[in-house]
Design a protein around this motif. Structure first.
Motif, mmCIF file in Angstrom:
data_model
loop_
_atom_site.group_PDB
_atom_site.id
_atom_site.type_symbol
_atom_site.label_atom_id
_atom_site.label_comp_id
_atom_site.label_asym_id
_atom_site.label_seq_id
_atom_site.Cartn_x
_atom_site.Cartn_y
_atom_site.Cartn_z
ATOM 1 N N VAL A 229 0.842 -1.207 0.000
ATOM 2 C CA VAL A 229 0.000 0.000 0.000
ATOM 3 C C VAL A 229 0.874 1.253 0.000
ATOM 4 N N GLU A 230 1.902 1.257 0.829
ATOM 5 C CA GLU A 230 2.751 2.449 0.907
ATOM 6 C C GLU A 230 3.396 2.757 -0.446
ATOM 7 N N ASN A 231 3.812 1.722 -1.151
ATOM 8 C CA ASN A 231 4.403 1.931 -2.472
ATOM 9 C C ASN A 231 3.394 2.544 -3.449
ATOM 10 N N PHE A 232 2.134 2.101 -3.328
ATOM 11 C CA PHE A 232 1.069 2.621 -4.194
ATOM 12 C C PHE A 232 0.859 4.123 -3.954
ATOM 13 N N LEU A 233 1.111 4.566 -2.715
ATOM 14 C CA LEU A 233 0.902 5.972 -2.350
ATOM 15 C C LEU A 233 2.062 6.866 -2.764
ATOM 16 N N ASP A 234 3.141 6.268 -3.194
ATOM 17 C CA ASP A 234 4.381 7.011 -3.446
ATOM 18 C C ASP A 234 4.477 7.412 -4.915
ATOM 19 N N ILE A 235 4.546 8.710 -5.181
ATOM 20 C CA ILE A 235 4.662 9.151 -6.572
ATOM 21 C C ILE A 235 6.101 9.392 -6.987
ATOM 22 N N ALA A 236 6.981 9.557 -5.997
ATOM 23 C CA ALA A 236 8.365 9.919 -6.330
ATOM 24 C C ALA A 236 9.065 8.845 -7.157
ATOM 25 N N HIS A 237 8.565 7.604 -7.104
ATOM 26 C CA HIS A 237 9.237 6.515 -7.832
ATOM 27 C C HIS A 237 8.812 6.432 -9.297
ATOM 28 N N PHE A 238 7.801 7.185 -9.691
ATOM 29 C CA PHE A 238 7.264 7.047 -11.056
ATOM 30 C C PHE A 238 8.315 7.152 -12.160
ATOM 31 N N PRO A 239 9.140 8.226 -12.160
ATOM 32 C CA PRO A 239 10.080 8.362 -13.293
ATOM 33 C C PRO A 239 11.122 7.250 -13.338
ATOM 34 N N PHE A 240 11.389 6.651 -12.186
ATOM 35 C CA PHE A 240 12.482 5.682 -12.100
ATOM 36 C C PHE A 240 12.002 4.239 -12.270
ATOM 37 N N VAL A 241 10.778 3.960 -11.826
ATOM 38 C CA VAL A 241 10.259 2.585 -11.891
ATOM 39 C C VAL A 241 9.316 2.405 -13.085
ATOM 40 N N HIS A 242 8.493 3.435 -13.339
ATOM 41 C CA HIS A 242 7.540 3.359 -14.460
ATOM 42 C C HIS A 242 7.980 4.331 -15.555
ATOM 43 N N THR A 243 9.234 4.199 -15.930
ATOM 44 C CA THR A 243 9.866 5.133 -16.855
ATOM 45 C C THR A 243 9.118 5.194 -18.187
ATOM 46 N N ASP A 244 8.838 6.423 -18.605
ATOM 47 C CA ASP A 244 8.164 6.711 -19.881
ATOM 48 C C ASP A 244 6.695 6.283 -19.904
ATOM 49 N N ILE A 245 6.166 5.867 -18.768
ATOM 50 C CA ILE A 245 4.726 5.576 -18.688
ATOM 51 C C ILE A 245 4.104 6.552 -17.683
#
Ligand SMILES: [Fe+2]
Length: 280
Positions: free
Chosen positions: A101-117
């Motif tokens: 759940v905590e990971n789902f709440l975290d936006i800071a990881h978007f560029p690094f984990v879901h790169t280009d999406i």
């Protein structure tokens, strides 16, 4: 061990559409359970010969090992005409249900984990947003979360600045409200329903209520599964495995405000199954 508070909560235990009379063997907080349906087609959950409380809502079967004090949390959009309701299916993750759940709440990881999406460099900065524990409904809310996304949804064409709201209405559930590209006046709803199998193992059941009349169901499910599989590789490598609930164990940054509120709320309610507490 104060697991009682979470024992009395509702948890997702399977998709209603996949029930059969033979029943499926799974687990809830370490207890083996069987999730199936009776001859009349009603969902049924059994643990050690005992019939557990059951609800069917948001495409899923919900149950509890204890005696829930509250009804399952509402999602009003689930009754809104015109939405498509998508059972994404299950992703098993070897991590604490609270970490999922905590990971789902975290936006800071978007560029690094879901790169280009869901994100892309150099757009890595998290702008200020609001976080609160809403006492009247007893939920954690984060609002005015804005982020640049190259492909915010299957229905988005090109990059847009997406606005998010997050809600935590139950210890292992989060509801995300997100800019709806085809309907600017509405929010797309994407949920994360987490079934705690053990303190360090969970089944994640995402579910969606979207305005999108064009994308095929297969593509919608595939898009969401791609995202969650990217999260899984991060979640399975987090240390410590359980979620630290004592202040100071992990140093929060500004982008982690939602996480700080979530942990505080968990601790307040003794929602500690999957949490790590230092000796007190
Ligand atoms: Fe993610």
């Amino acid at each position: 061990m104060t697991v009682q508070a979470m024992t009395d909560e509702w948890f997702p235990v399977g998709l209603f559409s996949q029930l059969d009379e033979a029943g499926r063997q799974t687990a809830l907080m370490g207890e083996p359970i069987t999730v199936g349906r009776d001859a009349e087609g009603n969902a049924r959950v059994i643990a050690g010969g005992r019939t557990l409380p059951v609800r069917v809502r948001y495409g899923h079967v919900w149950s509890s090992l204890g005696e829930p004090k509250k009804e399952l949390f509402p999602i009003p959009e689930a009754d809104q005409p015109g939405r498509r309701f998508v059972d994404v299916g299950v992703v098993r993750v070897r991590c604490s249900p609270l970490r999922a759940v905590e990971n789902f709440l975290d936006i800071a990881h978007f560029p690094f984990v879901h790169t280009d999406i869901l994100g892309a460099e150099p757009h890595t900065e998290v702008q200020n947003y609001k976080v609160e524990i809403r006492e009247d409904v007893d939920e954690v809310w984060a609002t005015q979360v804005k982020f640049y996304q190259p492909q915010a949804a299957k229905s988005a064409s090109g990059g847009i600045t997406t606005e998010y709201m997050y809600r935590v209405p139950a210890p292992t559930c989060s509801v995300l409200y997100k800019t709806c590209p085809p309907r600017p006046s509405e929010w797309d709803v994407i949920t994360l329903f987490v079934q705690p199998l053990a303190e360090d193992l969970c089944d994640v059941w995402p579910w969606m209520a979207l305005f999108d009349d064009t994308t095929s169901l297969t593509d919608l499910i595939h898009f969401q599964q791609t995202i969650f599989l990217q999260d899984r590789s991060i979640l399975e490598n987090q240390i410590p495995r359980l979620l630290p609930l004592d202040p100071g164990m992990e140093i929060p940054t500004r982008a982690d405000l939602t996480s700080v509120a979530y942990r505080r709320w968990l601790k307040r309610h003794n929602y500690t199954y999957g949490a790590q507490l230092v000796a007190q």
